[in-house]
Motif scaffolding. Structure first.
Motif, PDB file in Angstrom:
ATOM      1  N   ARG A   5      57.981   9.896  76.717  1.00  0.00           N
ATOM      2  CA  ARG A   5      58.295   8.508  76.447  1.00  0.00           C
ATOM      3  C   ARG A   5      57.464   7.538  77.276  1.00  0.00           C
ATOM      4  O   ARG A   5      57.698   6.354  77.275  1.00  0.00           O
ATOM      5  CB  ARG A   5      59.775   8.260  76.685  1.00  0.00           C
ATOM      6  CG  ARG A   5      60.655   8.962  75.670  1.00  0.00           C
ATOM      7  CD  ARG A   5      62.105   8.599  75.876  1.00  0.00           C
ATOM      8  NE  ARG A   5      63.013   9.022  74.854  1.00  0.00           N
ATOM      9  CZ  ARG A   5      63.255  10.229  74.423  1.00  0.00           C
ATOM     10  NH1 ARG A   5      62.570  11.230  74.889  1.00  0.00           N
ATOM     11  NH2 ARG A   5      64.141  10.493  73.507  1.00  0.00           N
ATOM     12  N   GLY A   6      56.518   8.032  78.038  1.00  0.00           N
ATOM     13  CA  GLY A   6      55.669   7.151  78.817  1.00  0.00           C
ATOM     14  C   GLY A   6      56.239   6.844  80.183  1.00  0.00           C
ATOM     15  O   GLY A   6      57.150   7.497  80.668  1.00  0.00           O
ATOM     16  N   CYS A   7      55.694   5.822  80.792  1.00  0.00           N
ATOM     17  CA  CYS A   7      56.076   5.415  82.141  1.00  0.00           C
ATOM     18  C   CYS A   7      57.328   4.547  82.090  1.00  0.00           C
ATOM     19  O   CYS A   7      57.346   3.514  81.406  1.00  0.00           O
ATOM     20  CB  CYS A   7      54.932   4.643  82.787  1.00  0.00           C
ATOM     21  SG  CYS A   7      55.349   3.899  84.370  1.00  0.00           S
ATOM     22  N   ALA A   8      58.346   4.934  82.801  1.00  0.00           N
ATOM     23  CA  ALA A   8      59.599   4.181  82.808  1.00  0.00           C
ATOM     24  C   ALA A   8      59.394   2.750  83.301  1.00  0.00           C
ATOM     25  O   ALA A   8      60.023   1.820  82.795  1.00  0.00           O
ATOM     26  CB  ALA A   8      60.628   4.894  83.681  1.00  0.00           C
ATOM     27  N   ALA A  27      58.541  -3.148  88.611  1.00  0.00           N
ATOM     28  CA  ALA A  27      57.419  -2.501  87.931  1.00  0.00           C
ATOM     29  C   ALA A  27      56.113  -2.784  88.672  1.00  0.00           C
ATOM     30  O   ALA A  27      55.310  -1.875  88.901  1.00  0.00           O
ATOM     31  CB  ALA A  27      57.330  -2.975  86.486  1.00  0.00           C
ATOM     32  N   ARG A  28      55.929  -4.028  89.074  1.00  0.00           N
ATOM     33  CA  ARG A  28      54.705  -4.382  89.805  1.00  0.00           C
ATOM     34  C   ARG A  28      54.648  -3.670  91.154  1.00  0.00           C
ATOM     35  O   ARG A  28      53.592  -3.200  91.568  1.00  0.00           O
ATOM     36  CB  ARG A  28      54.625  -5.892  89.986  1.00  0.00           C
ATOM     37  CG  ARG A  28      54.290  -6.611  88.705  1.00  0.00           C
ATOM     38  CD  ARG A  28      54.079  -8.103  88.924  1.00  0.00           C
ATOM     39  NE  ARG A  28      53.820  -8.746  87.662  1.00  0.00           N
ATOM     40  CZ  ARG A  28      54.646  -9.584  87.055  1.00  0.00           C
ATOM     41  NH1 ARG A  28      55.801  -9.913  87.618  1.00  0.00           N
ATOM     42  NH2 ARG A  28      54.325 -10.122  85.906  1.00  0.00           N
ATOM     43  N   HIS A  29      55.775  -3.598  91.824  1.00  0.00           N
ATOM     44  CA  HIS A  29      55.819  -2.925  93.127  1.00  0.00           C
ATOM     45  C   HIS A  29      55.475  -1.442  92.970  1.00  0.00           C
ATOM     46  O   HIS A  29      54.731  -0.875  93.779  1.00  0.00           O
ATOM     47  CB  HIS A  29      57.201  -3.084  93.762  1.00  0.00           C
ATOM     48  CG  HIS A  29      57.303  -2.415  95.096  1.00  0.00           C
ATOM     49  ND1 HIS A  29      57.682  -1.098  95.240  1.00  0.00           N
ATOM     50  CD2 HIS A  29      57.044  -2.859  96.336  1.00  0.00           C
ATOM     51  CE1 HIS A  29      57.659  -0.763  96.506  1.00  0.00           C
ATOM     52  NE2 HIS A  29      57.275  -1.816  97.197  1.00  0.00           N
ATOM     53  N   HIS A  30      56.017  -0.806  91.950  1.00  0.00           N
ATOM     54  CA  HIS A  30      55.726   0.607  91.711  1.00  0.00           C
ATOM     55  C   HIS A  30      54.234   0.821  91.466  1.00  0.00           C
ATOM     56  O   HIS A  30      53.627   1.741  92.039  1.00  0.00           O
ATOM     57  CB  HIS A  30      56.528   1.125  90.517  1.00  0.00           C
ATOM     58  CG  HIS A  30      56.087   2.477  90.056  1.00  0.00           C
ATOM     59  ND1 HIS A  30      56.353   3.632  90.759  1.00  0.00           N
ATOM     60  CD2 HIS A  30      55.356   2.849  88.974  1.00  0.00           C
ATOM     61  CE1 HIS A  30      55.825   4.663  90.124  1.00  0.00           C
ATOM     62  NE2 HIS A  30      55.206   4.212  89.045  1.00  0.00           N
ATOM     63  N   ASP A  62      47.924   5.831  84.174  1.00  0.00           N
ATOM     64  CA  ASP A  62      48.648   5.064  83.147  1.00  0.00           C
ATOM     65  C   ASP A  62      48.132   5.374  81.752  1.00  0.00           C
ATOM     66  O   ASP A  62      48.909   5.507  80.804  1.00  0.00           O
ATOM     67  CB  ASP A  62      48.556   3.564  83.425  1.00  0.00           C
ATOM     68  CG  ASP A  62      49.451   3.122  84.560  1.00  0.00           C
ATOM     69  OD1 ASP A  62      50.423   3.839  84.873  1.00  0.00           O
ATOM     70  OD2 ASP A  62      49.185   2.041  85.127  1.00  0.00           O
ATOM     71  N   GLY A  63      46.809   5.510  81.633  1.00  0.00           N
ATOM     72  CA  GLY A  63      46.234   5.838  80.328  1.00  0.00           C
ATOM     73  C   GLY A  63      46.654   7.215  79.843  1.00  0.00           C
ATOM     74  O   GLY A  63      46.960   7.405  78.659  1.00  0.00           O
TER      75      GLY A  63
END
Length: 94
Positions: A5-8, A27-30, A62-63
């Motif tokens: 399902r991708g990145c949570a 999300a930005r912090h991660h 991420d890709g």
């Protein structure tokens, strides 16, 4: 079979980031923590300029996650690893 399902964090940002500052911040912090970790690994390899390599490797991660989620094929991780080896070699001047 495992559902990809991708990145949570990217998924949460996509769903709620525009309306929830705490979700956007998390999300930005991660993603920043991931780049920092990868930059530290590059520094440990004595890469002259580790920050660009850390950012490039984060994009590969991420890709690969996104590609695996969209296609259902886990080969993206192997392809990203091969690309990472090329980037590390280039950063080392090899």
């Amino acid at each position: 079979m495992l559902a990809l399902r991708g990145c949570a964090f990217l998924n949460a940002f996509g769903e709620l980031g525009a309306t929830s500052q705490p979700v956007a911040d998390a999300a930005r912090h991660h993603k920043e923590a991931l780049r920092d970790y990868l930059t530290a690994l590059a520094r440990d390899l004595d890469i002259p300029e580790p920050s660009p390599l850390g950012a490039q490797l984060a994009l590969l991660i991420d890709g690969a996650i996104t590609t695996a989620a969209l296609t259902g094929c886990p080969d993206a991780a192997h392809e990203a690893r091969t690309a990472a080896a090329v980037l590390v070699g280039a950063a080392r001047g090899i």
